[in-house]
Motif scaffolding. Structure first.
Motif, PDB file in Angstrom:
ATOM      1  N   ALA A 413       0.834  -1.206   0.000  1.00 59.10           N
ATOM      2  CA  ALA A 413       0.000   0.000   0.000  1.00 59.10           C
ATOM      3  C   ALA A 413       0.867   1.254   0.000  1.00 59.10           C
ATOM      4  O   ALA A 413       0.573   2.242  -0.701  1.00 59.10           O
ATOM      5  CB  ALA A 413      -0.932  -0.008   1.216  1.00 59.10           C
ATOM      6  N   SER A 424       2.619   8.982   0.758  1.00 58.77           N
ATOM      7  CA  SER A 424       1.517   8.032   0.849  1.00 58.77           C
ATOM      8  C   SER A 424       0.429   8.598   1.749  1.00 58.77           C
ATOM      9  O   SER A 424       0.667   8.903   2.925  1.00 58.77           O
ATOM     10  CB  SER A 424       2.014   6.693   1.407  1.00 58.77           C
ATOM     11  N   GLU A 425      -0.772   8.753   1.208  1.00 56.51           N
ATOM     12  CA  GLU A 425      -1.900   9.268   1.960  1.00 56.51           C
ATOM     13  C   GLU A 425      -2.246   8.361   3.134  1.00 56.51           C
ATOM     14  O   GLU A 425      -2.473   8.814   4.259  1.00 56.51           O
ATOM     15  CB  GLU A 425      -3.109   9.393   1.029  1.00 56.51           C
ATOM     16  N   GLU A 426      -2.282   7.055   2.869  1.00 59.95           N
ATOM     17  CA  GLU A 426      -2.631   6.098   3.926  1.00 59.95           C
ATOM     18  C   GLU A 426      -1.584   6.097   5.037  1.00 59.95           C
ATOM     19  O   GLU A 426      -1.927   5.978   6.223  1.00 59.95           O
ATOM     20  CB  GLU A 426      -2.774   4.699   3.326  1.00 59.95           C
ATOM     21  N   PRO A 460      -6.668   2.745   7.451  1.00 60.50           N
ATOM     22  CA  PRO A 460      -6.891   1.818   6.335  1.00 60.50           C
ATOM     23  C   PRO A 460      -7.314   0.449   6.859  1.00 60.50           C
ATOM     24  O   PRO A 460      -6.973   0.058   7.980  1.00 60.50           O
ATOM     25  CB  PRO A 460      -5.515   1.731   5.652  1.00 60.50           C
ATOM     26  N   TRP A 462      -6.387  -2.671   6.928  1.00 63.24           N
ATOM     27  CA  TRP A 462      -5.324  -3.652   6.755  1.00 63.24           C
ATOM     28  C   TRP A 462      -5.518  -4.796   7.744  1.00 63.24           C
ATOM     29  O   TRP A 462      -5.962  -4.589   8.882  1.00 63.24           O
ATOM     30  CB  TRP A 462      -3.959  -3.021   7.008  1.00 63.24           C
TER      31      TRP A 462
END
Length: 642
Positions: A413, A424-426, A460, A462
C-alpha cells in the motif's frame, strides 16, 4: 559490505559459555561414552557452537576432534560406513608414524567392509528368495558384466562365467559366516582398541547439519553412533533441530504408534540417544539490540580492528546478564572506546529503533536478523553504485524494510500510494492516528491541508493494523519523506515499478492504451502529441504490463497500445521488436504474427521482423504459432508479387 552468513568462531552472542560447558562436560566424563545434543532452530547458531568446541580442543594432542557433516555425504550409499571411515582416517592422520594404529585401523575398516557386504548381500538374498532383482543386485551384476565384457570377446569364456558365479556364491557365504551381533560386538572391541593404540584420551565427534539431511541419512548416522561407536572414550556432540530429527524418525519408522505415555516415540528415540541436551535460547530484545549493533559496526570496521574488539568485549560483559538492561550503554561505550565514533553512534541508534520489531518478527533467530542487516547493506551499496546513496536515510530504509519483511500488505500500500508524488496518503493517516493520543494536535495530510486529529475509524482496512500502529510509532516518521527511492531499492517484484507505476497525468492515457482497439485508435492523436521522454515512460509501463501477463496464448492487454506507440513514435520500433523477439516462443499464441506490417515501417526493423517470422514458421515447439507464421509469410509473399 555484508557479514558472511555461515558458522563463525567470532562470538557475537556469547555462545562461548555454552561451548565451554560442553567442553567441560566432555572432559569430566572422559572415560565414559557420552552424547551431547546442541539443539536449536535453523540459523540459531548450532554450527558456530560446534566450531567453538573444536577450537577449544585444537591444542590438545591426546584429544581427537572430528567434524562430520552428514549433509555433505548425503549422496553416499551407506552413511554409517562413511562416518566410521571418516573417524578412522582422522585417527590415522593424527598418528601417522604409528604402526600399531595403522594395523588396527585396517582391522576396523575390514569390519566396515563387512557392513557394506552385508547390506549388499541382503539385496542378493531378496533376489534369490523372490526371483525379483533388487536395484542393488542389478547395479552389482551390471558392474561385474561390464568388467568382464571389457576384457574383449576373446576373453569371455565358460571359465570366466563360472568364476563369476563362484565368486557370487563365496560372496554370500562370507557374509553368512558371522552373525550381525557378533560382527558389531567385534567392531566395538576393535574400535576401542584403536583409540587405545592411538593414545587418544578422548575422541570427540562433532556431527553437524543432520537436520538438513534426508530422513534415512539422518537416521543412519544416528544409528551408527548408537550401535557402533558408543564406546568408552568416545563423545558425540550433535547439532540438530529436534523437530527435524523427530520428523526423520517418523518418516523412517512409519508404523510406530504416535505416542507412548506423555511423549511421542520420536521424542523418546531422540532422548534415548542424547544424554545431555542443550537448547540454544532465542534472542530477546537486549540481545537482538546488541547483535544488530555489532553487525552494523562490523560492516564498517574489520574483525581485527581495535574498535570492534573493544566493543565485542563490552557486549560480552552485558550479555552475561542481558535482563539487567536494554543493551549497550552509551556511557560504557564511550569509556571503553575513549569516545563514541560516528559509525558506532549510528549503529546504536538504529539498533535501538528496529530491535523491538525485529526481535519479535525474527523470533530471536540470529540468521534471520543477520540476513535482514545484510540485505539492507547490500541495497545501500546498490544505491551507491546507481548514484543516489545520498538520497537514502538508513533509518528510513530500515523501517520500510521492516514493513516489507513482516507486513507485506502495508508495504504494498505504501509503495502504490507513494509512486506518483513520493508521499503516501494512507501512511500519513496511520502516523497521525498513532501520534494523536499523545499530542492531540492538528495534523497535515499528504497534500498539505490542515486537519483535526485523526481517529481509529479513518485507518486503512489492513489485516495487520495493530502491528502497523506499532511500526508507525518507530522513529523516524515517513509521511513527509519522498519514499520513491526507498521503494525502488527495496522492490523485489517487477509489479511494484512497472505496469502499476503511476505516471501522474499519463495514467489516463495508459488506461486508454490498455483498452479495446477502438479506444486505442481514439487515443492516437494524444499519443502523437507526447514528448519523447513521455512516450518512453508510457511505452515502458505498457511493456511491463504485457511482460507480466500470465497467459500469452491470448493477446495480452496493452499489445495494441504498444503498437500504436511505435506507429506514432518510430524510435520505439526497435525496442518493440526486441521485446517481441524476447517473448517465450513456446507460450505465444497466433496473435503474435499479425498486425505489425503498419507498425514496423522502418526498413531495417521490418526486415528483422520478417526474419523473426521465418524463425517462428520453422520451429516445431509451438504448432499454432508455426501455422500462423507460415500463413502470414505466404500472404506477404502474395502481396509482394501482386
Amino acid at each position: 559490505m555484508i557479514v558472511a552468513d555461515n558458522e563463525t568462531a567470532v562470538d557475537l552472542l556469547y555462545y562461548e559459555a555454552i561451548a565451554k560447558t560442553v567442553v567441560r562436560l566432555v572432559g569430566e566424563k572422559s572415560d565414559e561414552p557420552l552424547s551431547v545434543g546442541v539443539h536449536g532452530d535453523w540459523g540459531a547458531g548450532k554450527s558456530s557452537v560446534l566450531m567453538m568446541v573444536e577450537e577449544a580442543f585444537s591444542n590438545d594432542d591426546r584429544v581427537l576432534c572430528v567434524r562430520f557433516n552428514g549433509w555433505l555425504f548425503q549422496g553416499f550409499e551407506d552413511a554409517k560406513a562413511v562416518l566410521i571411515e571418516t573417524i578412522v582416517e582422522e585417527l590415522r592422520r593424527k598418528r601417522p608414524t604409528s604402526q600399531k594404529v595403522a594395523e588396527q585401523a585396517k582391522r576396523v575398516l575390514k569390519r566396515v567392509d563387512w557392513m557394506k557386504l552385508a547390506r549388499k548381500a541382503g539385496a542378493y538374498g531378496l533376489t534369490l528368495a523372490t526371483g525379483i532383482p533388487h536395484p542393488d543386485t542389478i547395479k552389482e551384476l551390471g558392474e561385474a558384466a561390464r568388467s568382464l565384457l571389457g576384457k574383449g570377446a576373446e576373453d569371455v569364456s565358460p571359465e570366466n562365467l563360472a568364476a563369476l558365479v563362484k565368486g557370487s556364491d563365496e560372496y554370500l557365504r562370507e557374509v553368512a559366516e558371522d552373525s550381525a551381533p557378533e560382527q558389531m560386538h567385534a567392531f566395538r572391541e576393535e574400535f576401542a582398541k584403536l583409540l587405545q593404540d592411538a593414545e587418544i584420551d578422548r575422541l570427540v565427534v562433532l556431527v553437524d547439519d543432520l537436520d538438513r539431511c534426508l530422513p534415512n541419512i539422518a537416521i543412519e548416522t544416528l544409528e551408527a553412533i548408537r550401535l557402533f561407536l558408543f564406546v568408552p572414550r568416545a563423545a558425540f556432540v550433535i547439532g540438530a533441530d529436534e523437530g527435524m530429527i523427530e520428523y526423520a524418525v517418523r518418516q523412517h519408522f512409519p508404523d510406530l504408534p504416535v505416542a507412548t505415555g506423555p511423549a511421542s516415540y520420536a521424542r523418546n528415540y531422540l532422548e534415548k540417544l542424547i544424554q545431555v541436551p542443550f537448547r540454544l535460547p532465542s534472542l530477546g530484545y537486549a540481545e537482538t539490540r546488541i547483535y544488530i549493533t555489532l553487525l552494523l559496526v562490523l560492516n564498517v570496521f574489520s574483525e581485527e580492528s581495535d574498535e570492534f574488539q573493544k566493543l565485542t568485549a563490552l557486549a560480552r560483559e552485558v550479555l552475561r546478564r542481558p535482563w539487567k538492561g536494554p543493551g549497550l550503554d552509551r556511557k560504557a561505550v564511550e569509556q571503553a572506546l575513549g569516545g563514541v565514533p560516528v559509525e558506532v553512534e549510528r549503529a546504536m541508534e538504529l539498533a535501538g529503533r528496529i530491535a523491538p520489531i525485529l526481535a519479535d518478527g525474527a523470533r530471536g533467530n540470529p540468521r534471520q536478523i543477520k540476513r535482514f542487516i545484510n540485505t539492507m547493506m547490500l541495497r545501500l551499496a546498490i544505491a551507491e553504485e546507481r548514484g543516489f546513496r545520498d538520497e537514502l536515510n538508513i533509518s528510513v530504509l530500515a523501517k520500510i524494510m521492516l514493513a516489507e519483511r513482516f507486513a507485506p500488505e502495508l508495504y504494498d500500500a505504501m509503495a502504490r500510494g507513494s509512486a506518483s508524488t513520493g508521499a503516501s496518503e494512507e501512511l500519513a493517516v496511520l502516523e497521525a492516528v498513532v501520534a494523536a493520543p499523545t499530542s492531540g494536535l492538528e495534523t497535515k495530510s499528504a497534500d498539505g491541508k490542515t486537519t483535526g486529529p485523526s481517529t481509529e475509524t479513518s485507518l486503512p482496512d489492513w489485516p495487520n493494523i495493530e502491528w502497523a500502529k506499532q511500526w508507525a510509532a518507530i522513529d523516524p516518521p515517513l509521511a513527509e519523506n519522498d519514499l520513491r527511492p526507498y521503494v525502488f531499492v527495496t522492490r523485489d517484484r517487477r509489479s511494484v515499478f512497472g505496469a502499476v507505476t503511476s505516471l501522474g497525468e499519463l495514467d489516463e492515457l495508459i488506461a486508454k492504451l490498455q483498452g479495446s482497439p477502438l479506444q486505442v485508435k481514439q487515443a492516437a492523436a494524444e499519443v502523437a502529441r507526447l514528448q519523447s521522454i513521455e512516450a518512453e515512460q508510457v511505452f515502458d509501463a505498457l511493456r511491463a504490463k504485457v511482460r507480466d501477463a500470465e497467459d500469452l496464448a491470448q493477446e495480452p492487454v496493452g499489445v495494441k497500445g504498444l503498437a500504436e506507440m511505435a506507429r506514432q513514435h518510430p524510435f520505439l520500433q526497435r525496442p518493440l521488436l526486441s521485446f517481441v523477439q524476447d517473448l517465450p516462443v513456446s507460450k505465444l499464441g497466433p496473435w503474435a504474427v499479425s498486425g505489425w506490417a503498419s507498425v514496423f515501417s522502418e526498413t531495417d526493423v521490418g526486415s528483422d521482423f520478417a526474419t523473426t517470422l521465418k524463425g517462428w514458421a520453422d520451429q516445431d515447439d509451438n504448432k499454432p504459432l508455426k501455422a500462423a507464421a507460415s500463413a502470414a509469410m505466404k500472404l506477404s509473399s502474395k502481396r509482394k508479387r501482386s
